[in-house]
Design a protein around this motif. Structure first.
Motif, PDB file in Angstrom:
ATOM      1  N   ILE A  44       0.863  -1.177   0.000  1.00 33.25           N
ATOM      2  CA  ILE A  44       0.000   0.000   0.000  1.00 33.25           C
ATOM      3  C   ILE A  44       0.903   1.232   0.000  1.00 33.25           C
ATOM      4  N   ILE A  45       0.757   2.051  -1.018  1.00 33.31           N
ATOM      5  CA  ILE A  45       1.593   3.241  -1.144  1.00 33.31           C
ATOM      6  C   ILE A  45       1.280   4.205  -0.007  1.00 33.31           C
ATOM      7  N   GLY A  46       2.319   4.684   0.636  1.00 33.44           N
ATOM      8  CA  GLY A  46       2.159   5.634   1.731  1.00 33.44           C
ATOM      9  C   GLY A  46       2.223   5.003   3.106  1.00 33.44           C
ATOM     10  N   LYS A  47       2.187   3.687   3.158  1.00 33.17           N
ATOM     11  CA  LYS A  47       2.289   3.000   4.445  1.00 33.17           C
ATOM     12  C   LYS A  47       3.651   2.329   4.544  1.00 33.17           C
ATOM     13  N   GLU A  48       4.069   2.067   5.766  1.00 37.21           N
ATOM     14  CA  GLU A  48       5.382   1.495   5.997  1.00 37.21           C
ATOM     15  C   GLU A  48       5.272   0.071   6.510  1.00 37.21           C
ATOM     16  N   LYS A  63       2.947   5.272  14.553  1.00 35.04           N
ATOM     17  CA  LYS A  63       2.044   5.953  13.625  1.00 35.04           C
ATOM     18  C   LYS A  63       0.609   5.460  13.713  1.00 35.04           C
ATOM     19  N   GLU A  91      -3.184   2.598  11.202  1.00 30.85           N
ATOM     20  CA  GLU A  91      -3.355   3.019   9.814  1.00 30.85           C
ATOM     21  C   GLU A  91      -2.041   3.395   9.129  1.00 30.85           C
ATOM     22  N   GLY A  92      -0.963   3.522   9.874  1.00 28.02           N
ATOM     23  CA  GLY A  92       0.313   3.925   9.287  1.00 28.02           C
ATOM     24  C   GLY A  92       1.154   2.784   8.761  1.00 28.02           C
ATOM     25  N   TYR A  93       0.721   1.549   9.035  1.00 25.36           N
ATOM     26  CA  TYR A  93       1.526   0.382   8.660  1.00 25.36           C
ATOM     27  C   TYR A  93       0.711  -0.582   7.800  1.00 25.36           C
TER      28      TYR A  93
END
Length: 120
Positions: free
Chosen positions: A54-58, A67, A70-72
């Motif tokens: 997913i682009i934008g997630k790490e 984060k 939702e950040g991963y």
């Protein structure tokens, strides 16, 4: 055509799967069939990894600040693909070992010749 170019990983995976399937289907050499199977495995892994990214997630490795959920990305699909890779390597090793045994017995790796020698 636009969606095809934006999903180039998925498109590449489908093309690789087709190449592997054709190799598996049309060659009589056992080594080539094993290579075709490995190409198909790689295509499946590429497809699932591309769908899981997913682009934008790490990656779920916390460095510094957290984060939130939702950040991963979800690590389960990646873990399943790693397991799949291990299984694919094991199946390849087993198939190659069987091919070596067939070669020792029949002195060929061509399926048609082996079937003729067996009388089938």
């Amino acid at each position: 055509m636009e969606r095809l170019m934006t999903n180039y990983f998925e498109t590449g995976a489908m093309i690789l799967f087709g190449v592997g399937f054709v190799t598996l289907l049309f060659h009589n050499n056992l080594i080539k069939k094993i290579i075709g199977m490995n190409i198909m495995d790689t295509a499946v892994f590429l497809f699932f990894i591309a769908k899981g990214a997913i682009i934008g997630k790490e990656a779920p490795i916390i460095k510094g600040t957290h984060k939130g959920v939702e950040g991963y990305i979800n690590p389960v699909p990646t873990a399943l693909m790693l397991t799949g890779i291990v299984v694919a390597v094991s199946v390849t090793a087993f198939a190659l070992a069987l091919t070596v045994k067939l070669y020792e017995k029949y002195k060929t790796v061509e399926i048609d010749e082996i079937m003729k020698m067996r009388g089938d």
